[in-house]
Design an enzyme around this catalytic site. Structure first.
Site, mmCIF file in Angstrom:
data_model
loop_
_atom_site.group_PDB
_atom_site.id
_atom_site.type_symbol
_atom_site.label_atom_id
_atom_site.label_comp_id
_atom_site.label_asym_id
_atom_site.label_seq_id
_atom_site.Cartn_x
_atom_site.Cartn_y
_atom_site.Cartn_z
ATOM 1 N N GLY A 114 23.299 85.798 30.711
ATOM 2 C CA GLY A 114 24.047 85.026 31.710
ATOM 3 C C GLY A 114 24.605 85.905 32.814
ATOM 4 O O GLY A 114 24.625 85.518 33.989
ATOM 5 N N ARG A 145 21.862 96.347 21.323
ATOM 6 C CA ARG A 145 23.097 96.393 22.125
ATOM 7 C C ARG A 145 23.955 97.602 21.769
ATOM 8 O O ARG A 145 24.592 98.179 22.647
ATOM 9 C CB ARG A 145 23.889 95.107 21.942
ATOM 10 C CG ARG A 145 23.244 93.957 22.673
ATOM 11 C CD ARG A 145 24.122 92.739 22.640
ATOM 12 N NE ARG A 145 23.638 91.743 23.566
ATOM 13 C CZ ARG A 145 23.585 90.446 23.295
ATOM 14 N NH1 ARG A 145 23.991 89.986 22.128
ATOM 15 N NH2 ARG A 145 23.143 89.596 24.202
ATOM 16 N N GLY A 205 17.832 87.174 28.948
ATOM 17 C CA GLY A 205 17.468 85.954 28.238
ATOM 18 C C GLY A 205 16.165 86.058 27.459
ATOM 19 O O GLY A 205 15.835 87.099 26.904
ATOM 20 N N LYS A 215 14.792 74.621 31.888
ATOM 21 C CA LYS A 215 15.249 73.655 32.892
ATOM 22 C C LYS A 215 15.386 74.255 34.273
ATOM 23 O O LYS A 215 15.898 75.358 34.430
ATOM 24 C CB LYS A 215 16.624 73.136 32.477
ATOM 25 C CG LYS A 215 16.622 72.328 31.212
ATOM 26 C CD LYS A 215 18.042 71.928 30.951
ATOM 27 C CE LYS A 215 18.200 71.099 29.714
ATOM 28 N NZ LYS A 215 19.633 70.967 29.430
HETATM 29 P P1 AMP Z 1 15.775 79.362 29.227
HETATM 30 O O1 AMP Z 1 16.875 79.627 28.254
HETATM 31 O O2 AMP Z 1 16.101 78.342 30.266
HETATM 32 O O3 AMP Z 1 15.160 80.619 29.801
HETATM 33 O O4 AMP Z 1 14.650 78.633 28.384
HETATM 34 C C1 AMP Z 1 13.971 79.247 27.349
HETATM 35 C C2 AMP Z 1 13.385 78.184 26.469
HETATM 36 O O5 AMP Z 1 12.546 77.359 27.231
HETATM 37 C C3 AMP Z 1 12.561 78.741 25.357
HETATM 38 O O6 AMP Z 1 13.188 78.447 24.136
HETATM 39 C C4 AMP Z 1 11.228 78.018 25.485
HETATM 40 O O7 AMP Z 1 10.728 77.556 24.261
HETATM 41 C C5 AMP Z 1 11.574 76.840 26.369
HETATM 42 N N1 AMP Z 1 10.390 76.363 27.113
HETATM 43 C C6 AMP Z 1 9.566 77.103 27.861
HETATM 44 N N2 AMP Z 1 8.581 76.347 28.346
HETATM 45 C C7 AMP Z 1 8.750 75.096 27.879
HETATM 46 C C8 AMP Z 1 8.041 73.884 28.024
HETATM 47 N N3 AMP Z 1 6.923 73.804 28.742
HETATM 48 N N4 AMP Z 1 8.539 72.797 27.402
HETATM 49 C C9 AMP Z 1 9.651 72.868 26.658
HETATM 50 N N5 AMP Z 1 10.385 74.000 26.489
HETATM 51 C C10 AMP Z 1 9.932 75.101 27.096
#
Ligand code: AMP
Length: 403
Positions: free
Chosen positions: A384, A34, A361, A205
């Site tokens: 974000g 950064r 991210g 999610k």
């Molecule tokens: P995000 O911040 O929504 O982009 O989510 C990233 C996180 O999602 C990472 O820490 C991953 O470990 C988690 N992740 C990715 N795939 C899976 C999965 N199949 N089950 C549980 N966590 C997951």
């Protein structure tokens, strides 16, 4: 206004950057990305012989107070960054440890042209995240012009990112070079991108990415889904997902997104198979299963080999690629293959002429871990903020420069 249009010679510039870097327990910087990404703007200001007053936040000091309710200055002070800033810029760099306007003013008066004054963590001021007007006014009184290069906090209407800009005339404020690049690269995907356009969306999610997916339906030919969110879609289509991450409250919405995609002529790709595990652990037992037939007690933690082959084909035939979110739990080696294969495929497609944006991210962490960040077109610094910009939201930090 853009930085190159701004009248800068020998002026005092208030520069907001995102120096929110990770520190270890000895307060040493463990990743200075950064800081390095802000250097072109700082150098430009140096070339114009400006006096440069830099402000940034670091962490969330107001959320992590000492037991007696005082600030943990030792942990969150920007003083930890002074030596490194000096060595990155080669410029004399002073530090002001107070937000008292008289102290900041006298520190800035001591500056010579071509020198830096780094102000203390803006979030040490209680009003910063609330957009406190008087703090913003105090900050604005220090300089002739305001430059915002903190894309990572552009989605926040804080005193030092947004409110401060109101105290400068439209002709006396601009984006920094990093902010300009972030906006330009995101716009390249959003506005008239070359087809086929493929968005790769992963992460935990679906609820976090609904607006993004909705927006992408308008502009993408393909949306590749991976990560935990794939199982909400699979279940919505009648599949068995065992103990995989699944948001039951979003099943209807997932179904509706699939229907909307059909109307928009956008193909949604879901993983045909998964690496299923009997525990959320790198030591768990593993088997490859269809993603809609995962046994109870088991969970999908990565996309499987058939999904990888299908996704590789789509990516390699794309001309514009946006990637946001990992394909699996890539932090654990047994579930990282999907994410790293996608990273390599995006890099290969880029080398063959595609434009690729790694949109913030965990996909940024993945592309860095795979040592491929210089093989893609653009890696965003804004998690974000980039997500909100791609969703089509107006970011207050951007708006404040334009109005
Ligand atoms: P995000 O911040 O929504 O982009 O989510 C990233 C996180 O999602 C990472 O820490 C991953 O470990 C988690 N992740 C990715 N795939 C899976 C999965 N199949 N089950 C549980 N966590 C997951």
């Amino acid at each position: 206004m853009y930085l190159k249009e701004l009248k800068l010679d020998k002026r005092t510039v208030l520069l907001r950057v995102d120096f929110n870097v990770p520190l270890n327990e000895n307060y040493e910087i463990t990743d200075d990305t950064r800081m390095r990404r802000a250097i072109p703007t700082i150098k430009h200001l140096q070339d114009k012989s400006c006096k440069i007053i830099i402000m940034s936040h670091l962490g969330r000091p107001q959320k992590k107070l000492n037991d007696d309710g005082t600030l943990n200055v030792e942990k969150f002070t920007l003083k930890h960054l002074v030596d490194h800033l000096r060595s990155l810029t080669g410029m004399n760099t002073a530090f002001c440890d107070s937000h008292d306007v008289d102290k900041m003013t006298s520190a800035s008066k001591n500056l010579n042209f071509g020198e830096i004054l780094l102000l203390e963590n803006t979030r040490f001021h209680k009003g910063e995240t609330k957009g406190d007007e008087s703090f913003a006014k105090d900050l604005s009184s220090l300089a002739d012009v305001f430059v915002n290069d903190a894309f990572g906090t552009a989605h926040r209407a804080h005193s030092s990112t947004t409110v401060v800009a109101r105290y400068f005339d439209k002709t006396q404020k601009s984006f920094g070079l990093l902010m300009e690049a972030e906006i330009e690269n995101a716009n390249r995907v959003l506005n008239g991108a070359e087809s086929p356009v493929t968005a790769i969306i992963g992460g935990a999610k679906v609820s976090d990415k609904i607006q993004l997916i909705e927006k992408l339906l308008d502009i993408s030919d393909n949306i590749i889904i991976g990560g935990g969110m794939a199982y909400t879609f699979k279940k919505a289509l009648g599949g068995q997902v065992g103990n995989s991450l699944c948001e039951d409250d979003y099943l209807d919405l997932a179904k509706r997104l699939i229907e909307k995609a059909a109307i928009a002529n956008t193909k949604i790709w879901l993983p045909e198979d998964s690496v299923a595990a009997d525990a959320f652990s790198n030591e768990a037992n593993i088997k490859i299963k269809p993603s809609d037939d995962i046994d109870s007690g088991w969970m999908g933690l990565d996309i499987g080999p058939k999904a990888i082959e299908a996704y590789k084909k789509v990516i390699s035939s794309s001309k514009t690629i946006l990637w946001n979110g990992p394909m699996g739990v890539f932090e654990m080696s047994n579930y990282s293959n999907g994410t790293f294969t996608v990273a390599r495929e995006v890099a290969d497609a880029t080398q063959l002429g595609a434009f690729s944006l790694i949109g913030g991210g965990d996909s940024v962490a993945a592309i860095n871990k795979a040592n491929l960040s210089d093989k893609v077109s653009y890696v965003s610094t804004g998690g974000g903020a980039m997500l909100e910009y791609l969703e089509g939201k107006i970011l207050p930090g951007i708006q404040a420069i334009l109005s």
